[in-house]
Design an enzyme around this catalytic site. Structure first.
Site, mmCIF file in Angstrom:
data_model
loop_
_atom_site.group_PDB
_atom_site.id
_atom_site.type_symbol
_atom_site.label_atom_id
_atom_site.label_comp_id
_atom_site.label_asym_id
_atom_site.label_seq_id
_atom_site.Cartn_x
_atom_site.Cartn_y
_atom_site.Cartn_z
ATOM 1 N N GLU A 44 1.442 -0.356 -5.159
ATOM 2 C CA GLU A 44 0.697 0.801 -5.582
ATOM 3 C C GLU A 44 1.819 2.116 -5.559
ATOM 4 O O GLU A 44 2.083 2.640 -4.422
ATOM 5 C CB GLU A 44 -0.298 0.895 -4.398
ATOM 6 C CG GLU A 44 -1.358 2.032 -4.753
ATOM 7 C CD GLU A 44 -2.123 2.499 -3.553
ATOM 8 O OE1 GLU A 44 -3.266 3.538 -3.863
ATOM 9 O OE2 GLU A 44 -1.664 2.568 -2.534
ATOM 10 N N ASP A 89 0.904 -1.096 0.203
ATOM 11 C CA ASP A 89 0.136 0.006 0.202
ATOM 12 C C ASP A 89 0.930 1.285 -0.019
ATOM 13 O O ASP A 89 1.858 1.319 0.627
ATOM 14 C CB ASP A 89 -0.793 -0.048 1.346
ATOM 15 C CG ASP A 89 -2.066 1.001 1.345
ATOM 16 O OD1 ASP A 89 -2.877 0.941 0.261
ATOM 17 O OD2 ASP A 89 -2.072 1.773 2.481
HETATM 18 C C1 GLC Z 1 -4.188 3.036 -0.415
HETATM 19 C C2 GLC Z 1 -5.303 2.288 -0.534
HETATM 20 C C3 GLC Z 1 -6.529 3.076 -0.183
HETATM 21 C C4 GLC Z 1 -6.349 3.567 1.565
HETATM 22 C C5 GLC Z 1 -5.178 4.274 1.566
HETATM 23 C C6 GLC Z 1 -4.594 4.291 3.057
HETATM 24 O O1 GLC Z 1 -4.328 4.090 -1.285
HETATM 25 O O2 GLC Z 1 -5.666 1.892 -1.717
HETATM 26 O O3 GLC Z 1 -7.686 2.255 0.120
HETATM 27 O O4 GLC Z 1 -7.460 4.347 2.048
HETATM 28 O O5 GLC Z 1 -3.894 3.454 0.904
HETATM 29 O O6 GLC Z 1 -4.117 3.271 3.627
#
Ligand code: GLC
Length: 556
Positions: free
Chosen positions: A247, A205
């Site tokens: 991500e 993440d």
């Molecule tokens: C990432 C996740 C999202 C979450 C954020 C904080 O962007 O995809 O859903 O709210 O991280 O953890």
């Protein structure tokens, strides 16, 4: 063509399916999905051809960010099941030929995590430096808030000690201090724990935020990418075939840096945010050129690495890499009402309602997903064309329960509809109209189509392994690309326009080849004229061809 070579680097050609346990299937009638429910659907997932499950966070959490606010990285939220249930799930999935990856959310914890409670207690707490504290927030913060509707700064003052803590996301999600050796060790311990239980890796993440510690010069000794290299090396020692899927929503060049050096020693998989965003611009314009340009702007990637391609995910459809005018074009086409938009940068919608339920256009988009360079990632419900529920607040609109049947609770739960974890949509995309049971009985349904395409994708390793080249075409609405791998080539053609057309494509292949149709267009083979192809396409038409040289062996 050597299919035998494809198994070690399994992530280069996987079919990934993301789901949240709490919205998939409720086995005990409390209105919330659970791990036992998911186990009941493992054969369903194997049946549609999924080869890797990505589970969104299932850890204990106060649930103020749908589980992305974690209070214990080594446990399972009791609402969803037990650690034993998760091990049974992993075991069952593995038996059916599916790997499991899970969310690793270590940029931050919940403010209810015992580490943060300890950290905020006093400046001398043993966990004090596990988080990022400053006497004053920097005059020029290093980043904007991620959720501008809820926060106006990435720094919040904690009254107890009068210092400020860093949080890139909500103020109830304090950022861990990855520069602290104890935190790095703990992250490795968390990864090691889950690897031991059988997962094949992690969707990591918020990676750019994870390696960014607040931008106060001079007091942090951290090589940000060094942390990722260390984590990756650790994972490979523990489990050679484990994977990190990052991500990282950045433009192509800075994004490429997260694969690591030429050999790829950081994250093996990165979501292709730039291509995804360009795809929506291309769809909005019914013009393939923005997508072709984005594909050509992608830098070459290390041989063991791969893009993760996607149409939608669990967050807003972010369009932050487009210019203001371009974003407005996409908004106008796919989410004109303010209630469909979020944070000024995205849309809180799923694809089918954005395309007004146009089956031909939806299939063209998913055909793109499965043929563009990379490993496709599906979000649950995409296989049946689920829509969003705009009555659910914010980003959660796309996280309504999975629609299994046409019952009032969609076969998701035995609880009364008012008790469901989230309300189902009504109308054209509600469970009466869109559900698994009805679609599996209909060979023309999106789900049946999706199963056939996934099967074909799995039989076409050139798409995941090959080097992709955008081919020039006579029609701006048509994208044509060729993937070459070893001695095989596959050509994919997509008409993003709503008019039928006859397109001329420069194939640049052996002029005596034949093109074998890999989907179900009804025409089995096409001769190549010179090294060109003239093709008639319907509105939103799409084709995949294998280039068969004159002496080539044919496949089914
Ligand atoms: C990432 C996740 C999202 C979450 C954020 C904080 O962007 O995809 O859903 O709210 O991280 O953890």
């Amino acid at each position: 063509m050597s299919t035998a070579r494809t198994s070690d680097l399994w992530w280069k050609n996987a079919v990934v399916y993301c789901l949240d346990v709490e919205t998939y299937l409720d086995s005990d009638g409390d209105g919330c999905g659970d791990v036992e429910g998911l186990i009941e659907r493992i054969d369903y997932l194997a049946g549609i051809g999924v080869s890797c499950l990505w589970l969104m966070p299932f850890y204990p959490s106060p649930n103020r960010d749908d589980g992305y606010d974690i209070t214990d990285f080594y446990a399972v939220d009791p609402r969803l099941g037990s650690l034993g249930d998760v091990v049974t799930l992993i075991r069952t999935a593995t038996d059916r030929g599916m790997r499991v990856i899970i969310d690793l959310v270590v940029n931050h914890t919940s403010d209810q995590h015992p580490w943060f409670k300890s950290s905020r207690r006093s400046k001398t707490s043993p966990h004090r430096n596990w988080y990022v504290w400053r006497d004053e927030p920097p005059a020029e913060p290093t980043a904007d808030v991620v959720f501008p509707d809820a926060e106006d700064s990435i720094w919040t003052k904690d009254d107890k000690t009068g210092q400020w803590y860093l949080h890139h996301f909500y103020s109830h999600q304090p950022d861990l201090n990855i520069a602290h050796p104890a935190v790095r060790e703990e992250v490795a311990k968390i990864a090691g724990f889950w690897l031991e239980l059988g997962v094949s890796g992690f969707r990591v993440d918020a990676v750019p935020y994870l390696i960014e510690t607040g931008g106060v010069p001079g007091d942090v000794d951290l090589d940000p990418h060094g942390f990722l290299k260390d984590l990756r090396a650790f994972m490979s020692r523990r489990r050679g075939d484990s994977v990190l899927l990052g991500e990282v929503n950045l433009p192509p060049r800075p994004l490429r840096a997260f694969f690591g050096d030429d050999q790829g020693d950081e994250l093996q998989l990165l979501f292709g945010f730039p291509v995804m965003q360009a795809m929506y611009l291309a769809l909005a314009r019914r013009d393939a050129r923005p997508l072709a340009e984005a594909l050509e702007a992608n830098p070459p990637i290390p041989p063991d690495c791969q893009w993760a391609t996607f149409v939608r995910n669990h967050d807003e459809l972010t369009l932050d890499q487009l210019s203001d005018d371009e974003r407005q074009e996409v908004f106008d086409a796919f989410g004109p009402e303010p209630g469909m938009q979020l944070y000024g940068r995205g849309l809180r919608r799923r694809l089918p309602p954005m395309l007004d339920g146009d089956q031909q256009r939806m299939r063209m988009v998913y055909s793109l997903l499965f043929s563009l360079p990379g490993t496709p990632v599906l979000f649950y419900g995409e296989e049946i064309g689920m829509g969003e529920n705009l009555d659910i607040e914010g980003r959660m609109s796309v996280r309504s329960p999975m629609q299994w049947t046409d019952e009032p609770t969609a076969g998701f739960s035995q609880a009364p509809p008012s008790k469901l974890r989230r309300p189902l949509p009504e109308g054209r995309f509600g469970p009466l109209a869109v559900n698994v049971t009805q679609q599996r009985r209909d060979t023309d349904s999106l789900m049946s189509w999706m199963e056939r395409v996934i099967r074909r994708r799995r039989e076409t390793p050139e798409l995941g392994w090959g080097e992709a080249t955008v081919l020039s075409t006579s029609e701006p609405a048509v994208l044509a690309h060729r993937s070459d791998w070893e001695d095989g080539s596959v050509v994919a053609v997509h008409n993003l326009g709503d008019e039928p057309c006859i397109v001329d494509i420069e194939l640049a292949c052996d002029p005596h080849s034949t093109l074998v149709d890999l989907l179900d267009s009804g025409v089995a083979t096409h001769p190549v004229a010179g090294d060109r192809l003239e093709l008639q396409l319907e509105r939103y038409g799409y084709r995949w061809f294998r280039v068969q040289p004159p002496s080539g062996r044919s496949a089914p």
